[in-house]
Design a protein around this motif. Structure first.
Motif, PDB file in Angstrom:
ATOM      1  N   MET A  14       0.832  -1.211   0.000  1.00 33.16           N
ATOM      2  CA  MET A  14       0.000   0.000   0.000  1.00 33.16           C
ATOM      3  C   MET A  14       0.861   1.253   0.000  1.00 33.16           C
ATOM      4  O   MET A  14       0.617   2.198  -0.760  1.00 33.16           O
ATOM      5  N   GLU A  15       1.876   1.251   0.849  1.00 34.30           N
ATOM      6  CA  GLU A  15       2.751   2.417   0.959  1.00 34.30           C
ATOM      7  C   GLU A  15       3.488   2.669  -0.355  1.00 34.30           C
ATOM      8  O   GLU A  15       3.619   3.817  -0.802  1.00 34.30           O
ATOM      9  N   GLU A  16       3.948   1.601  -0.979  1.00 31.26           N
ATOM     10  CA  GLU A  16       4.634   1.738  -2.270  1.00 31.26           C
ATOM     11  C   GLU A  16       3.694   2.299  -3.331  1.00 31.26           C
ATOM     12  O   GLU A  16       4.078   3.175  -4.120  1.00 31.26           O
ATOM     13  N   ALA A  17       2.455   1.811  -3.358  1.00 29.07           N
ATOM     14  CA  ALA A  17       1.471   2.289  -4.337  1.00 29.07           C
ATOM     15  C   ALA A  17       1.193   3.775  -4.141  1.00 29.07           C
ATOM     16  O   ALA A  17       1.072   4.534  -5.115  1.00 29.07           O
ATOM     17  N   ILE A  18       1.105   4.217  -2.898  1.00 25.35           N
ATOM     18  CA  ILE A  18       0.832   5.627  -2.618  1.00 25.35           C
ATOM     19  C   ILE A  18       2.029   6.497  -3.005  1.00 25.35           C
ATOM     20  O   ILE A  18       1.862   7.613  -3.524  1.00 25.35           O
ATOM     21  N   GLN A  19       3.240   6.002  -2.772  1.00 26.02           N
ATOM     22  CA  GLN A  19       4.438   6.750  -3.181  1.00 26.02           C
ATOM     23  C   GLN A  19       4.476   6.929  -4.699  1.00 26.02           C
ATOM     24  O   GLN A  19       4.802   8.006  -5.209  1.00 26.02           O
ATOM     25  N   LEU A  20       4.127   5.870  -5.425  1.00 26.62           N
ATOM     26  CA  LEU A  20       4.077   5.953  -6.883  1.00 26.62           C
ATOM     27  C   LEU A  20       2.942   6.872  -7.331  1.00 26.62           C
ATOM     28  O   LEU A  20       3.080   7.621  -8.311  1.00 26.62           O
ATOM     29  N   GLU A  21       1.821   6.807  -6.615  1.00 22.94           N
ATOM     30  CA  GLU A  21       0.688   7.677  -6.935  1.00 22.94           C
ATOM     31  C   GLU A  21       1.092   9.149  -6.788  1.00 22.94           C
ATOM     32  O   GLU A  21       0.712   9.992  -7.609  1.00 22.94           O
ATOM     33  N   GLU A  22       1.858   9.446  -5.749  1.00 16.16           N
ATOM     34  CA  GLU A  22       2.334  10.819  -5.548  1.00 16.16           C
ATOM     35  C   GLU A  22       3.209  11.261  -6.725  1.00 16.16           C
ATOM     36  O   GLU A  22       3.071  12.372  -7.240  1.00 16.16           O
TER      37      GLU A  22
END
Length: 230
Positions: free
Chosen positions: A119-127
């Motif tokens: 989840m954290e990785e996905a949010i970092q990429l989303e940013e």
């Protein structure tokens, strides 16, 4: 001849069901993405040639799509695309609000460290892609993030139901993400949901998810209303 060779590959590998599923998914995706629009004719012979398969899996796929309400058969005319109406989309968002809230609550209670890291990785990429205004990658990451939450809920019925609804809203989500400011707002909402799940606050995770889906729905309805007034 080419169609027969293509399908024999599936038969020899005992994967005829995979062929049927692929044909169905391809046509369904083309409807949901807007490639085929409401009112378009879906001709078996044309689809058969385009997809490189015989008419049998095409016919089966069209029957299944008719049962799902995405196409309609008219005597002496054939199969016509119906797609999703505005009411369908509004209803799906309302259902998603309730079920996705439950998914977030269950995910908070059952999520693994590996899923939290994903989840954290996905949010970092989303940013990263929000700053680039890359809508295609933002939609992909939005789906990925929601999928992680669905899987973390450890409920197969819930996963199947939500994955179907999420798939149905492909075109609507694209419209929503293209609205100025929505991508950044969605990122902030995703971060808040992640922090609630990470901290083990199931009640907040549920409420924040319901609010997130509601905001997406209101944004889309506003966009549609503005387009209708042009």
């Amino acid at each position: 001849m080419e169609n027969d060779m293509y399908e024999s590959k599936y038969k020899s590998a005992d994967n005829i069901n995979s062929l049927r599923e692929w044909v169905f998914t391809k046509i369904e995706d083309d409807i949901l993405s807007g490639r085929y629009k409401p009112g378009d004719d879906l001709v078996e012979t044309k689809l058969s040639k385009e997809l490189g398969v015989s008419r049998t899996p095409i016919r089966e796929a069209l029957r299944k799509l008719e049962l799902e309400g995405l196409v309609e058969y008219f005597p002496n005319k054939g199969v016509v695309v119906k797609g999703l109406s505005s009411q369908d989309i509004e209803d799906i968002y309302t259902i998603r609000m309730l079920i996705e809230g439950l998914a977030a609550r269950w995910a908070t209670e059952k999520i693994t460290q590996k899923e939290l890291d994903e989840m954290e990785e996905a949010i970092q990429l989303e940013e990263f892609y929000t700053m680039k205004n890359d809508i295609n990658n933002l939609m992909r990451l939005d789906s990925r993030l929601h999928d992680i939450i669905y899987k973390a809920s450890k409920s197969r019925p819930l996963m199947k139901t939500l994955s179907t609804y999420h798939n149905y809203l492909k075109r609507a989500r694209s419209t929503s993400f293209n609205t100025p400011g929505r991508a950044l707002k969605a990122l902030e909402e995703h971060r808040a949901i992640f922090e609630a799940i990470k901290s083990g606050d199931a009640e907040s995770a549920e409420k924040l998810t319901i609010k997130h889906v509601k905001n997406a729905s209101l944004n889309l309805l506003k966009q549609k209303k503005e387009e209708g007034n042009e």
